[in-house]
Design a protein around this motif. Structure first.
Motif, short mmCIF file in Angstrom:
data_model
loop_
_atom_site.label_atom_id
_atom_site.label_comp_id
_atom_site.label_asym_id
_atom_site.label_seq_id
_atom_site.Cartn_x
_atom_site.Cartn_y
_atom_site.Cartn_z
N ARG A 138 10.02 1.11 6.67
CA ARG A 138 10.06 2.56 6.47
C ARG A 138 11.46 3.09 6.74
N TRP A 196 5.70 6.87 -6.11
CA TRP A 196 4.51 7.47 -5.49
C TRP A 196 3.86 8.46 -6.44
N MET A 214 12.27 6.72 6.29
CA MET A 214 12.38 8.18 6.21
C MET A 214 13.26 8.70 7.34
N TYR A 261 6.29 16.18 -2.24
CA TYR A 261 5.36 15.36 -1.46
C TYR A 261 5.21 15.92 -0.05
N GLY A 276 1.11 8.25 -8.12
CA GLY A 276 -0.33 8.26 -8.30
C GLY A 276 -0.90 6.98 -8.88
N MET A 324 4.24 14.61 3.53
CA MET A 324 4.00 13.34 4.21
C MET A 324 3.39 13.57 5.58
N SER A 383 -1.28 1.73 10.47
CA SER A 383 -1.20 1.74 9.01
C SER A 383 -1.05 0.38 8.35
N ILE A 394 -1.94 5.10 -5.71
CA ILE A 394 -2.51 5.83 -4.58
C ILE A 394 -4.02 5.60 -4.51
N VAL A 427 0.65 -0.73 1.82
CA VAL A 427 0.34 0.60 2.38
C VAL A 427 1.48 1.56 2.08
N HIS A 487 0.54 14.96 -5.89
CA HIS A 487 0.11 13.61 -5.55
C HIS A 487 0.33 13.26 -4.10
N ASN A 488 -0.51 12.35 -3.60
CA ASN A 488 -0.27 11.66 -2.33
C ASN A 488 -0.15 12.62 -1.14
N SER A 533 -3.89 13.98 -5.68
CA SER A 533 -4.39 12.78 -5.01
C SER A 533 -4.05 12.85 -3.53
N GLY A 567 2.32 8.42 3.34
CA GLY A 567 3.21 7.76 4.30
C GLY A 567 2.44 6.91 5.29
N GLY A 568 1.12 6.83 5.08
CA GLY A 568 0.34 5.84 5.81
C GLY A 568 0.28 5.98 7.31
N LYS A 569 0.27 7.18 7.85
CA LYS A 569 0.06 7.28 9.29
C LYS A 569 -1.42 7.56 9.55
N PHE A 620 3.86 12.10 8.41
CA PHE A 620 4.79 12.09 9.55
C PHE A 620 5.61 13.37 9.62
N ASP A 621 5.60 14.17 8.54
CA ASP A 621 6.22 15.50 8.59
C ASP A 621 5.21 16.56 9.02
#
Ligand code: SF4
Lengths: 178, 422
Positions: free
Chosen positions: B384, B188, B386, A14, B190, A16, B124, B193, B220, A65-66, A93, A70-72, A18-19
């Motif tokens: 979150r 996650w 991470m 993935y 798909g 993301m 977000s 998503i 989200v 995918h995705n 995706s 991470g929605g930022k 934020f990365d």
């Protein structure tokens, strides 16, 4: 639109948002060259230095995918990639926030299933935005991506959403947008 | 064929009879939210558009949440520039320090989002607005500026999936547990998503607005475009004293198309937890009981509401936070703070050894009050986890419900609330 050729970086896992842009740059001004300096710094240790990603000279990103998940909502992810010379991202995706940011800045985020399983970092790809066909010139495989929506091309041609809307405001047609 | 609630909202607000998934449409936007972190950039973009006046100064909502009170000189300066921009545009609803709260809490609790309408924000977790039956979406500063100028935004109509939630909520199980449970079900990979995630069923109807907000908030993080719950009597009662504008009820048609329909029996959902670093690494709390941690945190747009304070107070009444744990609780808004104070929850928590901080995003984004340092193990009711989210990359964050955080804070190790006697 002419065909685009170049090398690809293929994501192993993935990717993301934020990365792509690490936290200390979230409030940086939006500027492709500035944002590109540290883009992808958190995605791979190899990119975690100034111009770490830019110096690789990639033209495409291929992911599963995705992508940019991470929605930022920060737009620096997209402008950073553009500043780094990325001309299109192919993924199974996309996360919706960066998908819209990409459209708003005119960077094609192209939905194409499972391409990441059939490409390797360093492969040379050729993308035809008109037909949606992507060829992997290194291994001879061909992929058919979703064709681009007319609105997306219009925004890209205008040079981004701000310019697109600015023109609509100027010619008095903004109210007709629907 | 009928339409889902999200499709109906997108059709109604774009002057169409119907829309289909995949279609790109421009819609009217009811409210546009921007906050301290990206607000100044949004106004800069508005300026780049060559526009000086916003489309409706009552419907551009400005909130200070990420950076208040400012932790550094740099952020204090940013806040000053932000205030200047808000003043310049004569924005009616400016929730600055003193009236502040996390923007998503403010948007719902102050009635700036309404059923059947579309609201966007530059953060977000704007998905939270689905709790009242609105389409809530996060956007970047460019989209927000365009909406501020024109009252419009473009959307790709999403495919919809439905979660039917049945059964009885078990003691100590909160909406947060269900969110995490769904995360563990879906990952996650798909399936969610970019989709619209609709929640319905008897266990949703039984849920208060706070729980609905938690559920929609975390859609989200599941990767969904929006989360939505059709308005009912609970929604109407909640909105009656606060709604800024009128609204009419709406719901999905019985023959609407869903890409998938999932059923969850909430009777089987127990206290649930996300392991550090990866939000979709979900386990039942009983699998990790006994794990030590040193920081407990409850707050954020996910779990900083009065109902969350009520749960913590119920557990911590007459008890003490373990000496090896620092516990911080942050109300999601001044309104939540005052209400929790009046109801005695704040006093109970302080007596138990909990630190209370003024409403803000606090440690959630690793910006201020309570950031995590090297070696910290945080048990958090946020959204979150991470690496580096709350500060140090060498900290670990477990995510769970306020009930699990409060019970565990007493024992000093992760504890299943069901095994704890009050
Ligand atoms: S509380 Fe956390 S997740 Fe919510 S808006 Fe603030 S920083 Fe974002």
């Amino acid at each position: 639109m002419a065909k685009i050729q170049g090398t690809a970086w293929v994501a192993k896992t993935y990717v993301m948002s934020f990365d792509m842009i690490i936290q200390r740059f979230w409030t940086a001004p939006i500027d492709p060259v500035e944002n590109s300096k540290w883009v992808m710094a958190g995605v791979d240790e190899a990119f975690n230095r100034e111009n770490g990603f830019v110096d690789q000279g990639y033209t495409f990103i291929v992911a599963g995918h995705n992508f940019a998940g991470g929605g930022k909502s920060i737009e620096h992810c997209v402008t950073g990639l553009m500043g780094a010379g990325i001309k299109a991202v192919f993924a199974t995706s996309f996360a919706r926030l960066q998908f819209r940011n990409a459209i708003n800045y005119g960077l094609p985020f192209v939905t194409c299933r499972d391409m990441n399983l059939h490409c390797a970092t360093g492969d040379v790809l050729e993308y035809d935005p008109e037909t949606g066909i992507i060829q992997n010139l290194s291994n001879g495989q061909t992929f058919q991506s979703l064709p681009q929506e007319p609105f997306v091309s219009e925004v890209a041609e205008a040079g981004g959403l701000l310019e697109f809307v600015k023109r609509k405001i100027a010619d008095g047609t903004v109210a007709e947008l629907r | 064929m009928g339409m889902t609630i999200t499709e109906k909202i997108m059709a109604q607000n774009s002057g169409r009879d119907r829309v289909v998934p995949g279609q790109l449409v421009w819609t009217d936007v009811h409210t546009v939210m921007t906050m301290d972190y990206l607000g100044k950039q949004t106004f800069n973009k508005l300026h780049d558009l060559g526009v000086t006046d916003v489309f409706d100064k009552d419907r551009v909502i400005c909130v200070s949440d990420h950076l208040v009170p400012p932790p550094t000189e740099q952020f204090a300066t940013m806040l000053n520039q932000w205030r200047e921009a808000v003043r310049e545009h004569d924005i009616t609803h400016f929730y600055d320090l003193g009236r502040q709260g996390i923007a998503h809490q403010i948007m719902v609790e102050q009635g700036h989002v309404l059923p059947g309408k579309i609201s966007i924000g530059t953060d977000s977790h704007a998905n939270t607005y689905g709790a009242v039956g609105a389409v809530g979406n996060a956007v970047g500063v460019t989209d927000a500026a365009v909406a501020m100028a024109t009252g419009k935004a473009w959307f790709r109509v999403p495919e919809s999936v439905k979660f039917v939630i049945k059964g009885e909520w078990q003691p100590w199980v909160m909406a947060k547990d269900l969110s995490l449970y769904i995360m563990g079900m879906m990952h996650w990979n798909g399936h969610l998503i970019y989709k619209s995630l609709e929640l319905e069923g008897p266990a949703i109807s039984a849920l208060d607005m706070a729980g609905r907000m938690t559920l929609c908030n975390m859609t989200v993080d599941l990767g969904a475009k929006n989360g939505i719950i059709a308005p009912d009597e609970i929604t109407a009662a909640y909105l009656a004293p606060v709604a800024k504008g009128s609204w009419s009820p709406l719901a999905s048609d019985p023959d609407a198309h869903y890409d998938a329909i999932y059923e969850v029996d909430v009777t089987n959902v127990g206290p649930t937890l996300a392991m550090p670093d990866k939000l979709d690494d979900i386990v039942p709390v009983e699998k990790v009981v006994g794990r030590k941690f040193n920081k407990a945190f409850v707050g954020t747009c996910t779990n900083g509401r009065v109902e969350d304070f009520a749960m913590m107070a119920k557990i911590l009444k007459g008890k003490q936070v373990h000496r090896s744990v620092n516990m911080l609780a942050v109300p999601a808004s001044q309104t939540v703070y005052l209400e929790s104070l009046k109801l005695g929850y704040i006093q109970t928590l302080i007596e138990a050894g909990v630190a209370i901080d003024t409403p803000s995003c606090a440690a959630c984004a690793g910006i201020h009050t309570g950031v995590a340092g090297d070696g910290d193990v945080v048990l958090s009711a946020g959204n979150r986890n991470m690496k580096g989210r709350m500060g140090s990359k060498n900290a670990q964050i477990f995510l769970t419900s306020p009930a699990v955080v409060a019970v565990s804070a007493i024992t000093g190790e992760i504890t299943d609330p069901r095994t704890f006697s009050l």
